[in-house]
Each structure stands twice: as structure tokens, then as C-alpha cells.
Enzyme design. Structure first.
Site, PDB file in Angstrom:
ATOM      1  CG  HIS A   1      -0.626  -4.156   5.619  1.00 54.30           C
ATOM      2  ND1 HIS A   1      -1.466  -4.032   6.705  1.00 54.30           N
ATOM      3  CD2 HIS A   1      -0.070  -2.929   5.428  1.00 54.30           C
ATOM      4  CE1 HIS A   1      -1.428  -2.777   7.154  1.00 54.30           C
ATOM      5  NE2 HIS A   1      -0.590  -2.092   6.404  1.00 54.30           N
TER       6      HIS A   1
ATOM      7  CG  ASP B   1       2.685   0.472  10.312  1.00 60.84           C
ATOM      8  OD1 ASP B   1       3.734   0.575   9.658  1.00 60.84           O
ATOM      9  OD2 ASP B   1       1.567   0.828   9.870  1.00 60.84           O
TER      10      ASP B   1
ATOM     11  CG  ASP C   1       2.902   4.067   8.992  1.00 56.23           C
ATOM     12  OD1 ASP C   1       3.105   3.590  10.126  1.00 56.23           O
ATOM     13  OD2 ASP C   1       2.429   3.393   8.055  1.00 56.23           O
TER      14      ASP C   1
HETATM   15 ZN   LIG Z   1       1.523   1.559   7.984  1.00 48.17          ZN
END
Ligand SMILES: [Zn+2]
Length: 341
Positions: free
Chosen positions: A158, A193, A282
Site C-alpha cells: 500500500h 493479497d 489475508d
Molecule cells: Zn492485505
């Protein structure tokens, strides 16, 4: 397979973050490292400490302003009477067309996209070692290993060139990709992800030498909201070199693997010299963040599918994946695709 991790990646300890206006416990906990290391060891990884590679490989991706801010923000913040322990932004420029501010309060707003990447006393140290772990894995591949695993923590995807966010400070996957370019000019980054890799997308958005692909929960009602949509395809020379594959919430193994095959067909057409896997786990059905429903077996199939589609130099970079009953097992399942003979 060689794996890399430095003990000082554990020092960074963000206590909380803001969810729906409320400060709650931050799941990007130092103990993630213990679960992930257990999982990697069970897959047969052999750990080494990375070396300090200096700021060169990090500044190949991040701006000098951002590096200076991240290194000194906590000390400068601590001079403010009554300020919080960690640096958290409380004002942000809506557009980035104003002056670069002098105050650490305003610079925090400039360099932090949300309240999920607080800067504490040890953030700089851990973020540097996390990046150097990615560099070490890339260096192992440059030196002849076919695969290497970087147990990066804090995660990175990110973080853009000059903005932290979503638990991320340095974009480890991007740093590994640029490091690989010393020998392998065309690199693909495949991000699996749960969340869109918005930082990685931003860094390479106008480039045609690094193909960025992300499979993630549809951002229309999910973090990072503003990016990760299917119509973001790159810009200028980079047009056609970014691929987003958003999935409906709670998608299972079957839906994920279908998107993965689409991603891999496009990567094959790009014909990369090397691959970086931004390995968030995740997307697990057990992950406390909750968004997709990939099983432990599913992670093994994801690993096998990627490995059989691309057998060239590959760096696996740990991204998200939070503490749950299956965190270690999910990492083992994925990495086994690369460690089993
Ligand atoms: Zn993540």
C-alpha cells in the site's frame, strides 16, 4: 529455498489504527513474524539474516522527501507538547497541488494516506530491515537461486513513492522488482493479497518495463476504495501494463483460481524475465480482516499454479496475512509449492 528475516523487523509495534472512526487494536502485530516464520520453516525454508543494503535500493522507489520524513518524523513529533506517542495524521491535502509544508504535522498529512500506518520510535528501523529483507531475497535470485522468500514485515504494497498507508511504509515488492532489474529488465509483480496493491500500482503506473497485476476483493466497498478497479490499466507508456482483477466479497478457491489463470495468461504474454509474488495471505477464510474465502488447500493450489506457469527467477515477498488459527499453515501450503521437489 532461502528465506530472509531480520530480528529488528519485530521492533515496530503499532498499537492501534482507526476503523469507522474508532481506534482499535492494530492487527499488524509483531507476533505475526512468529506465525509466519513457523509456517515458512514447516515448508522447508532456510532462514538467513539480510545485510544492511543502505538507502540506495529504497530510494530507487521512494522519494528523498519521503525518506527524510519517515526517518525523522517520530523525533520531531515527540517535541510537540501533548502529542500522541505515534505519529498519526490529522490533516491531509485533498489535492496534492499545494506547497510542501515545513511542519511535521502537515508533512504527516502529506505522507500518510490513512490512520493505519502510525509512525512509532522503531518504525524506521523495522521498515528499513523489511526492505533489506526484500533486497536480500532479490540478491539471492540475482546470484543464481531460482526462488527466494522475503519474510517482510511491516508489509509494503500500500506504500506508494511518497505515501505510507494500510500498515505499509516501504514498498518491499517494488524494491525487490527494481533490484531484480539489474539483471532481469522485464519484471512482473503478481499481487495475491486480499487488498489491492495500490502503492505498487502507483509506482509503476506509467512504466512498461514492470507489469503489475493484482487480484483482490472488489474495492468498490473495501479498502483501498479509490484504487484497484478493473478500468485502471496504466497511463502513457504504461497503458496496458497494469491489470486489476477485483473479486466479489467471500469469493472462494474456485473463483480466485479462475482469476489467477487470467492473470497468468497475461503475464505469459508479457514474457517477463523475472517474477515478484506479492504474497498476502489475508484472502484466507480465517483471516480476521475478512474479505475473501480462500482455504489452506487453496493457497497450495495458488502456489502450484503460479509455479507451473512461470518457472523463471521468482522472489516471494510477504505482504498481509493476520493472526488466525491457520496463518502459519496457509503460508506453509503456499511455500510448499516452491520447496517440494
Ligand atoms: Zn492485505
Amino acid at each position: 529455498m532461502k528465506a530472509f528475516l531480520h530480528d529488528d523487523q519485530k521492533c515496530h509495534y503499532p498499537k492501534d489504527y482507526l476503523v469507522n472512526g474508532v481506534f482499535v487494536d492494530n492487527p499488524e502485530h509483531p507476533a505475526r513474524i512468529d506465525h509466519l516464520k513457523t509456517g515458512a520453516l514447516a515448508a522447508g525454508c532456510e532462514f538467513q539474516q539480510p545485510k544492511n543494503s543502505g538507502l540506495g535500493p529504497i530510494s530507487a522507489v521512494h522519494t528523498p522527501e519521503y525518506l527524510h520524513f519517515l526517518q525523522h518524523a517520530h523525533r520531531r513529533w515527540s517535541y510537540i507538547e501533548g502529542a500522541s506517542e505515534a505519529v498519526v495524521a490529522d490533516i491531509r491535502p485533498v489535492a496534492r497541488d499545494g506547497a510542501y509544508p515545513a511542519s511535521v504535522v502537515a508533512q504527516a498529512g502529506y505522507h500518510m494516506s490513512d490512520a493505519a500506518a502510525p509512525i512509532g520510535a522503531d518504525t524506521w528501523t523495522s521498515a528499513c530491515w523489511s526492505a533489506w529483507t526484500a533486497v536480500a531475497a532479490a540478491d539471492a535470485v540475482l546470484a543464481g537461486d531460482t526462488h527466494a522468500f522475503a519474510l517482510c514485515r511491516p508489509p509494503g504494497h500500500h506504500a506508494s513513492a511518497e505515501v505510507a498507508g494500510g500498515f505499509c511504509y516501504f514498498n518491499n515488492s517494488a524494491i525487490a522488482a527494481v533490484q531484480l532489474q539489474q539483471k532481469y529488465p522485464r519484471v512482473a509483480i503478481l499481487d495475491v493479497d486480499l487488498h489491492h496493491g495500490n502503492g505498487t500500482q502507483q509506482i509503476f503506473y506509467k512504466r512498461d518495463d514492470v507489469f503489475t497485476v493484482s487480484i483482490h476483493a472488489d474495492p468498490v466497498r473495501f479498502y483501498p476504495f479509490f484504487w484497484g478497479h478493473a478500468d485502471e490499466r496504466g497511463e502513457g507508456r504504461g497503458l496496458g501494463y497494469n491489470l486489476n482483477l477485483p473479486l466479489p466479497r467471500q469469493s472462494d478457491d474456485k473463483v480466485f483460481l479462475k482469476a489467477l489463470n487470467t492473470a497468468l495468461a497475461r503475464i505469459e504474454a508479457f514474457a517477463p524475465d523475472a517474477l515478484v509474488i506479492a504474497l498476502g495471505i489475508d484472502a484466507s477464510i480465517d483471516d480476521p480482516i475478512g474479505g475473501l474465502a480462500v482455504s489452506t488447500d487453496g493457497f497450495h493450489h495458488i502456489g502450484q499454479t503460479i509455479k507451473s506457469a512461470f518457472s523463471g527467477p521468482t522472489v516471494i515477498v510477504q505482504e498481509g496475512g493476520y493472526i488466525s488459527s491457520s496463518l502459519a499453515a496457509n503460508l506453509t501450503a503456499f511455500l510448499r509449492a516452491y520447496t517440494q521437489k
